[in-house]
Design an enzyme around this catalytic site. Sequence first.
Site, PDB file in Angstrom:
ATOM      1  N   LYS A   1     -43.031  20.728  43.994  1.00  0.00           N
ATOM      2  CA  LYS A   1     -42.751  19.777  45.139  1.00  0.00           C
ATOM      3  C   LYS A   1     -44.106  20.160  46.050  1.00  0.00           C
ATOM      4  O   LYS A   1     -44.326  21.085  46.475  1.00  0.00           O
ATOM      5  CB  LYS A   1     -41.502  20.211  46.017  1.00  0.00           C
ATOM      6  CG  LYS A   1     -41.045  19.328  46.790  1.00  0.00           C
ATOM      7  CD  LYS A   1     -39.498  19.503  47.419  1.00  0.00           C
ATOM      8  CE  LYS A   1     -39.141  18.749  48.376  1.00  0.00           C
ATOM      9  NZ  LYS A   1     -37.868  19.382  49.048  1.00  0.00           N
TER      10      LYS A   1
HETATM   11  C1  E4P Z   1     -35.803  16.898  50.761  1.00  0.00           C
HETATM   12  O1  E4P Z   1     -36.414  17.151  49.719  1.00  0.00           O
HETATM   13  C2  E4P Z   1     -35.770  17.858  51.977  1.00  0.00           C
HETATM   14  O2  E4P Z   1     -35.462  19.310  51.593  1.00  0.00           O
HETATM   15  C3  E4P Z   1     -34.810  17.619  52.726  1.00  0.00           C
HETATM   16  O3  E4P Z   1     -34.101  16.522  52.403  1.00  0.00           O
HETATM   17  C4  E4P Z   1     -35.029  17.754  54.289  1.00  0.00           C
HETATM   18  O4  E4P Z   1     -33.888  17.296  55.072  1.00  0.00           O
HETATM   19  P1  E4P Z   1     -33.664  17.853  56.821  1.00  0.00           P
HETATM   20  O5  E4P Z   1     -34.477  16.644  57.279  1.00  0.00           O
HETATM   21  O6  E4P Z   1     -32.306  17.560  56.979  1.00  0.00           O
HETATM   22  O7  E4P Z   1     -34.215  19.023  56.911  1.00  0.00           O
END
Ligand code: E4P
Length: 216
Positions: free
Chosen positions: A83
């Site tokens: 990622k």
């Molecule tokens: C996605 O890969 C992120 O980890 C995540 O969905 C972020 O979510 P949040 O905005 O609720 O922290």
Amino acid sequence: MQLFIDSANVDEIREIAAWGVLAGVTTNPSLAAKEGRDFTVMLAEICDLVAGDVSAEVVATDTAGMLAEAEPLLAVSDKVTIKLPLTPDGLAACRTLSDRGVRTNVTLCFSATQAILAAAAGATYVSPFVGRVDDTANDGIALLEEICAIYATRGYGTKVLAASLRHPQHVAQAALAGADVATLPAKVFHQMVRHPLTDRGLEQFLADWAGYRGGA
Ligand code: E4P
């Protein structure tokens, strides 16, 4: 649409994996830090729980650092997907890794033009953050729809991974928008499965069955 869990907590991933609905996992540095454990150990445990892709995020901000950080993560399991942030350095790292056949998830996507760049860099997934767009009084689902429409029109190979989904309605809207994957916290899985009519109906079936005497 595939369902991923957005979590680094092994117990909650195990619980939802046992439902038979999980296609993968996304983690991020905030979720991992909350666990207070060695990241590669945790990542290995998570990879043992699901059959599909597990996103592990780098924290370096320069391309060389991102590529160096990716190596020990990739050594954990062939399920690991790297990622990367949607920055110039993240895109460059994405191009290098995708040219090597490594799966990537380009994260922190907040515009259609960023999503076009992620596809051009050969990303396996692009992650638009629906809830965080909503948090700014803008329409996260509208952004997701726009990205899905562009990707469908252009025939991009990158999958749209709807992220930062905060409630069940977001999940239904992501499916309608045409997202390939939705990643959601355990709490939203629990909210999705529960329905008062299911509970009441099951209660009634069990009560009727308990009073059944086999027709005698
Ligand atoms: C996605 O890969 C992120 O980890 C995540 O969905 C972020 O979510 P949040 O905005 O609720 O922290």
